[in-house]
Design an enzyme around this catalytic site. Structure first.
Site, PDB file in Angstrom:
ATOM      1  N   GLU A 270      61.673 -32.440  27.546  1.00 37.87           N
ATOM      2  CA  GLU A 270      61.248 -31.389  26.623  1.00 37.87           C
ATOM      3  C   GLU A 270      62.151 -31.354  25.387  1.00 37.87           C
ATOM      4  O   GLU A 270      63.373 -31.462  25.491  1.00 37.87           O
ATOM      5  CB  GLU A 270      61.309 -30.051  27.356  1.00 37.87           C
TER       6      GLU A 270
ATOM      7  N   LYS B 147      52.895 -26.252  24.472  1.00 39.64           N
ATOM      8  CA  LYS B 147      53.321 -25.573  25.689  1.00 39.64           C
ATOM      9  C   LYS B 147      52.608 -24.226  25.821  1.00 39.64           C
ATOM     10  O   LYS B 147      52.623 -23.410  24.905  1.00 39.64           O
ATOM     11  CB  LYS B 147      54.836 -25.373  25.653  1.00 39.64           C
TER      12      LYS B 147
ATOM     13  N   CYS C  58      57.693 -28.016  31.182  1.00 38.56           N
ATOM     14  CA  CYS C  58      58.652 -27.155  31.892  1.00 38.56           C
ATOM     15  C   CYS C  58      57.991 -25.921  32.523  1.00 38.56           C
ATOM     16  O   CYS C  58      57.376 -26.018  33.573  1.00 38.56           O
ATOM     17  CB  CYS C  58      59.789 -26.765  30.961  1.00 38.56           C
TER      18      CYS C  58
ATOM     19  N   LYS D 181      68.932 -25.074  42.636  1.00 39.21           N
ATOM     20  CA  LYS D 181      67.798 -25.225  41.723  1.00 39.21           C
ATOM     21  C   LYS D 181      66.939 -26.449  42.037  1.00 39.21           C
ATOM     22  O   LYS D 181      65.707 -26.391  41.945  1.00 39.21           O
ATOM     23  CB  LYS D 181      68.307 -25.314  40.279  1.00 39.21           C
TER      24      LYS D 181
ATOM     25  N   SER E 272      99.819 -22.884  36.031  1.00 37.51           N
ATOM     26  CA  SER E 272     100.715 -21.836  36.536  1.00 37.51           C
ATOM     27  C   SER E 272     101.252 -22.099  37.930  1.00 37.51           C
ATOM     28  O   SER E 272     102.143 -21.399  38.387  1.00 37.51           O
ATOM     29  CB  SER E 272      99.968 -20.505  36.556  1.00 37.51           C
TER      30      SER E 272
ATOM     31  N   VAL F 223      95.864 -21.307  41.971  1.00 34.43           N
ATOM     32  CA  VAL F 223      94.694 -22.073  42.379  1.00 34.43           C
ATOM     33  C   VAL F 223      93.695 -22.268  41.236  1.00 34.43           C
ATOM     34  O   VAL F 223      93.058 -23.321  41.132  1.00 34.43           O
ATOM     35  CB  VAL F 223      94.033 -21.388  43.604  1.00 34.43           C
TER      36      VAL F 223
ATOM     37  N   GLU G 165      87.445 -12.536  38.400  1.00 32.65           N
ATOM     38  CA  GLU G 165      88.388 -11.894  37.491  1.00 32.65           C
ATOM     39  C   GLU G 165      87.693 -11.413  36.224  1.00 32.65           C
ATOM     40  O   GLU G 165      87.956 -10.300  35.743  1.00 32.65           O
ATOM     41  CB  GLU G 165      89.503 -12.881  37.141  1.00 32.65           C
TER      42      GLU G 165
END
Length: 540
Positions: free
Chosen positions: A42, A110, A146, A178, A289, A292, A399
């Site tokens: 597309e 479309k 699509c 997906k 740092s 993780v 976070e």
């Protein structure tokens, strides 16, 4: 009929480069087969999504110049199907064009324009209203684009108009799960309409979106006959016999399937690689740092760009533990990246001295913690300015959701690859990456998470445990549950009310955060657009 699924990585706005790809691939295909059908994704010529570039006055000329080139330079024996935006009269359409023998033979507009989640096509395009069915080598072929295949109408209309084979051009972005959704949906369209489908998807990163490819061909009974690899450019053949036998394809190669963690990893790597390369950055730099999140960010960067284009900077302070310093150095050595250590202690003291009159008589609080993060942000942005190196921030979705981050500190930078990765998934991805080869020290993964901005600080001093928090965020952010509905799922009221309040009051921070790769069905950014100033009741 020999059909080439041309799963390419386009560059938004690069009409010349995208058109070159179409011509090169079509010419190669014409040497392999006598009369090939070559299918591209597309909006190939413009790249997807072009957003407000579609409103620029120069758009029409660039599209028409590309179409003229295709008519002149495509091989005359090939049937080449390409997506592009086109203005017909005063109306802009999302189109699929069929080029053959030096002409634009067929054009489809479309029908279904998505206007949800990350899509806003109704802002730009008018919808077509008719199916498009034409003849190739005695086979009736229908076109769709699509979203047309996600609703029943267009496929049924094409089948009613006689289509035996439906070719569907896509720019379908990745999120968790997906690919299976696509395949289940297309199998249903095949069976419901007794029509075979070729589904061609683009691949590559475009800002926060990642397109994962995975193009495939299915027979009219929903059987999978060919499938391209995901997260990489590909040009794969499938063969459609035609006639009554042509309700199915001859069996072709099937790419190895990816499990969920492998798919997410490749999405993160591809998203970072294309953002850095398409924007012309020679290298990246990040603050490592010993925790993780930065460890995972470094691992993605090295896999995406190579160690020679990555710099890691440890910026210790009085609260930084010795093991954090050691673990950061160990990971840098393992991955072979440039590693430097710059203490923020003298910078922090200078700032405090400059602010001494302003802070006189006021007790220490989170201001001093945030100042540490801002010292680090200044250093990284200075390195970026001097070396043209893109700063990678390292905040995760958990976070970012609750504002556990510092504006102009750890949020200072240009790209956050973990922006849509919940904290619990961060740990899973660390373990996954280590399964591929030595990368992240085990101690980094096993230690309780801490920002190390205060003595003996732990994230859970201020937040619910991450497994609880991430479940609340999944329900509240991704599934739109109210606070009461989340509590009804068995989560403590105190944790729920605290978390959703933090989500609601930190929209202003998220608006100022760098972009990052989208991997869930609702990420912060294009997916979720909430007002900063609002009287909406918390948690509704």
């Amino acid at each position: 009929m020999h059909i080439l699924m041309a799963q390419i990585n386009t560059h938004v706005g690069d009409f010349v480069g995208n058109t070159n790809q179409v011509i090169q691939i079509a010419n190669q295909a014409s040497l392999s087969q006598e009369s090939p059908v070559v299918v591209f994704p597309e909006l190939t010529l413009s790249g997807y999504p072009p957003e407000d570039l579609l409103l620029r006055p120069a758009l029409c000329k660039r599209v028409n110049d590309s179409i003229d080139r295709l008519c002149r330079e495509l091989p005359s024996n090939a049937w080449v199907i390409v997506g592009y935006p086109i203005r017909r009269g005063d109306i802009l359409y999302n189109c699929a064009g069929v080029f053959h023998e030096g002409e634009l033979k067929v054009e489809y507009h479309k029908n279904e324009l998505p206007n949800y989640q990350v899509f806003d096509e109704k802002r730009y395009f008018a919808a077509g209203s008719r199916p498009c069915v034409f003849d190739i080598q005695g086979t009736k072929v229908g076109l769709s684009i699509c979203e047309d295949i996600w609703v029943p109408g267009p496929s049924a209309a094409a089948a009613s108009a006689g289509a035996e084979l439906l070719i569907n051009l896509n720019a379908s972005p990745f999120h968790r799960g997906k690919q299976q959704e696509r395949m289940d949906l297309v199998a249903k369209r095949c069976c419901d309409n007794q029509v075979a489908v070729v589904y061609v998807n683009q691949v590559g990163g475009q800002d926060e979106l990642v397109f994962d490819g995975g193009s495939f061909a299915m027979g009219s009974n929903g059987s999978l006959a060919a499938q391209s690899a995901r997260f990489e450019s590909a040009a794969d053949w499938c063969e459609f016999p035609g006639g009554e036998a042509g309700r199915g394809f001859r069996q072709s190669a099937l790419a190895e399937p990816l499990d969920e963690l492998a798919a997410i990893w490749q999405a993160l790597v591809l998203g970072m690689r294309d953002y850095v390369n398409k924007n012309g950055f020679p290298s990246v730099v990040l603050g490592l740092s010993g925790g993780v999140d930065s460890a995972l960010t470094l691992a993605v960067a090295v896999d995406a760009l190579g160690a020679e284009r990555v710099e890691a900077v440890m910026m210790p302070f009085r609260y930084t533990s010795d093991i954090s310093i050691a673990d950061a150095a160990e990971q840098s050595a393992t991955l072979g990246v440039r590693h430097s250590v710059i203490s923020i202690e003298p910078i922090y003291e200078s700032f405090l001295a400059a602010l001494s009159d302003e802070f006189a008589g006021l007790s220490a609080d989170t201001t001093e913690e945030n100042l540490q993060a801002r010292c680090r942000g200044v250093l990284l942005m200075s390195i970026s300015n001097k070396k043209r190196s893109l700063v990678l921030t390292t905040g995760n979705k958990s976070e970012l959701a609750v504002g556990y981050s510092t504006l102009y500190g750890d949020m200072a930078g240009g790209f956050d690859v973990l922006k849509d990765v919940p904290k619990t998934l961060v740990y899973e991805l660390c373990r996954y990456r280590n399964s591929l080869g030595p990368c992240i020290p085990d101690r980094v993964i096993e230690r309780p998470p801490s920002a190390e901005l205060a003595p003996d600080q732990k994230d859970e001093d201020r937040l619910p445990p991450y497994d609880v928090l991430d479940r609340i965020l999944e329900l509240y952010v991704e599934q739109d549950f109210s606070a009461e509905a989340i509590i009804a799922e068995g989560i403590a009221r105190e944790d729920v009310e605290r978390a959703v309040r933090l989500v609601d009051i930190n929209e202003y921070k998220r608006r100022q955060a760098p972009i990052g790769v989208r991997i869930t069905q609702r990420g912060f950014g294009r997916d979720r657009r909430y007002p900063i100033t609002s009287a909406w009741r918390i948690g509704d």
